[in-house]
Enzyme design. Structure first.
Site, short mmCIF file in Angstrom:
data_model
loop_
_atom_site.label_atom_id
_atom_site.label_comp_id
_atom_site.label_asym_id
_atom_site.label_seq_id
_atom_site.Cartn_x
_atom_site.Cartn_y
_atom_site.Cartn_z
N ASP A 293 0.87 -1.18 0.00
CA ASP A 293 0.00 0.00 0.00
C ASP A 293 0.90 1.23 0.00
OD1 ASP A 293 -2.31 1.57 0.14
OD2 ASP A 293 -2.58 1.31 2.30
N TYR A 467 -5.07 4.31 0.46
CA TYR A 467 -6.08 3.39 -0.10
C TYR A 467 -5.65 2.82 -1.44
CZ TYR A 467 -8.68 6.16 3.36
OH TYR A 467 -9.07 6.83 4.50
N HIS A 468 -4.41 2.31 -1.47
CA HIS A 468 -3.87 1.71 -2.69
C HIS A 468 -3.39 0.27 -2.44
CE1 HIS A 468 -2.66 6.10 -3.97
NE2 HIS A 468 -3.97 5.88 -4.03
N PRO A 469 -4.23 -0.60 -1.86
CA PRO A 469 -3.77 -1.98 -1.62
C PRO A 469 -3.59 -2.73 -2.94
CG PRO A 469 -6.12 -1.82 -1.18
CD PRO A 469 -5.64 -0.42 -1.46
#
Length: 551
Positions: A293, A467-469
């Site tokens: 992330d 919020y970049h998994p």
């Protein structure tokens, strides 16, 4: 209830595949647990903080306690709605850096170098800014995904870019073109004042075709027969049923739900599946591992002049913005307000940017819950390539239970070094002459926090997920025990099953992940159809003396 291709998840990649596969004459069924994206909370760009905090549109996932962030539990929004996370995200459009994709190819994802993916980015884009600088030769002009820029009327935008230039960094007209590195305007997936999600761009046009349909329901598992995926078991209206795939099943359920579904279907780490009484179909150690992330902090400054968006931060101001948008699709409501960006390198010896800036002319939390008192502005800043790796595991064998999500943020010394650099380099930019008419004082972290320990303490308490998994079903070579899919997106060790979404990223890309996720769907569709676009021979820009200089 059967089709050639059954896609689980109407998100960024799933919508793109539904569009391309149905365009090619294949029959497609898309399974989506979430509901409609109608209504102003999703479609109005400036309202972006609302849908990601609404259980109607968001899965509501949270991390396990993160030991290196003081045991905090972080929220992990994922879209539970048509369009998936592209319907609840910040609408920032970043392709990623050429170096990201070249690294993918070097790590075993053959055919996914920058030369291979650039034609797909161009195919998907309809870029509206070619008359205003930028790199039209590097951009697409007739794809389904409309990309525009905000007006950048606020003088703070120009001041931030000029401060970057004064600090010795490049200015770039188009970070999605030849040169990412530098400061300049930010792209957004907004069209005619409206959020241009994957649902608006791809799914709704696809559903107008007779050979594409949407099925509402919760996917429970992939149905396997003799080592082959033949369908998907879903629950809807209290009934369990199977949707059959004549050709293939494709999981595009996110980097959290795709590995969960694989494990529920018996594909994953054998010992972990056995703990939950799940029969092992394919023992793949990498399923759910390699979770990555982007973390960021908000560097907030109080503003000397009353020119920030704070003047609208009241019921009347928000009401007027909302009304103007509802009736005309114009005004402040038509922008995500992320209109200026920066990508820089943290130190000499790094070949391409590893720090990203989102600049915002107000001091506020991403969830919209706490505007700093009075006029202010902020830069979201964080490292791009954290060495920390986490995992997604099963909480239980019940498909209705959320997965266990553990990012293991900040687990290496390099993470802390990189984050300290982010804060100190940002302070230096805000100290430039161009910012002096505006900077009154540092709200956050606060000018009195100067030592490594003080900065570390701030990071531990205030770092937030961007919020970049991604990364939990890694794409790699068939003989890599940690790989889950091959470079055609086929699940290794199983027939008739593919994964195509951000979970297959071997390593996280620079910037926001919506663009790369849509590209993954576009390119996966071509792999499924047995075709590919010719590679590009365009030469991306790298700083000429990156080995010896930081800027």
């Amino acid at each position: 209830m059967q089709a050639d291709y059954v896609i689980v998840g109407a998100g960024s990649a799933g919508c793109a595949m539904a569009y391309r596969l149905s365009e090619a004459g294949k029959s497609v069924l898309v399974i989506e647990h979430g509901g409609t994206d109608a209504g102003p909370f999703i479609q109005m760009p400036a309202a972006l903080s609302y849908p990601m905090n609404m259980s109607l549109y968001d899965w509501g996932y949270k991390t396990l306690p993160e030991p290196h962030l003081g045991g905090r539990t972080l929220v992990c929004p994922r879209g539970k709605v048509i369009g998936g996370s592209s319907s609840i995200n910040g609408m920032v459009y970043v392709r990623g850096h050429a170096g990201d994709y070249d690294h993918w190819a070097e790590s075993g994802a053959d055919g996914w170098s920058y030369a291979d993916v650039l034609p797909y980015f161009k195919r998907m884009e309809n870029w509206h800014e070619s008359g205003q600088g930028g790199d039209p030769d590097w951009r697409g002009s007739d794809g389904p995904l409309h990309i525009s820029r905000g007006p950048r009327n606020n003088p703070l935008h120009g001041a931030f870019v000029e401060a970057g230039r004064q600090a010795g960094y490049p200015v770039t007209d188009d970070y999605n073109g030849q040169q990412q590195e530098g400061f300049g305007p930010m792209d957004m997936t907004v069209y005619k004042g409206q959020r241009w999600s994957a649902a608006n761009a791809y799914l709704k046009p696809a559903l107008k075709r007779e050979n594409c349909d949407l099925v509402r329901g919760l996917a429970r598992k992939v149905v396997m027969e003799n080592g082959r995926a033949v369908g998907v078991e879903i629950e809807r209206a209290g009934q369990v049923q199977v949707i059959r795939a004549n050709a293939e099943v494709i999981l595009s359920a996110s980097s959290l739900n795709s590995p969960k579904l694989l494990m529920l279907s018996g594909i994953g780490p054998g010992a972990h599946l056995a703990e939950h009484g799940i029969e092992v179909v394919a023992d793949r150690a990498g399923v759910g591992q390699n979770l990555q992330d982007h973390l960021e902090v908000y560097m907030q400054m109080a503003c000397k002049q009353p020119i920030t968006l704070y003047k609208y931060w009241n019921l009347i101001g928000k009401g007027l913005i909302g009304a103007q948008w509802l009736f005309t699709k114009t005004g402040l409501g038509a922008s995500n307000q992320f209109e200026t960006a920066g990508f820089i390198r943290s130190r000499a010896g790094i070949s391409y940017p590893d720090i990203q800036y989102h600049f915002l002319p107000i001091a506020v939390r991403y969830d919209g819950q706490a505007a700093a008192e009075g006029h202010g502005f902020q830069a979201h800043v964080g490292p791009m390539r954290s060495p920390s790796r986490g995992e997604v595991t099963l909480q239980s064998a019940d498909p209705k239970d959320a997965p266990n999500i553990f990012f293991n943020y900040m687990s290496t010394e390099r993470d802390w070094e990189d984050f300290r650099a982010c804060i100190r380099l940002t302070r230096e930019i805000f100290a430039q002459e161009a910012m002096q008419p505006f900077v009154k004082s540092e709200i956050q972290p606060g000018a009195d926090l100067q030592t490594d320990d003080e900065i570390d303490s701030f990071i531990r308490e205030h770092a937030e997920s961007a919020y970049h998994p991604c990364g939990t079903c890694k794409m790699g070579s068939v003989d890599d025990p940690s790989a889950v899919v091959d470079s055609e997106c086929r699940v290794i060790g199983v027939d008739g099953l593919r994964v195509a979404d951000s979970s297959i990223f071997p390593r996280i890309t620079n910037g926001n992940l919506n663009g790369p996720s849509i590209m993954t769907g576009e390119k996966a569709a071509d792999h499924i159809l047995g075709r590919r676009m010719p590679s590009s021979n365009a030469a991306p820009w790298f700083a000429s003396d990156w080995e010896n200089t930081q800027r």
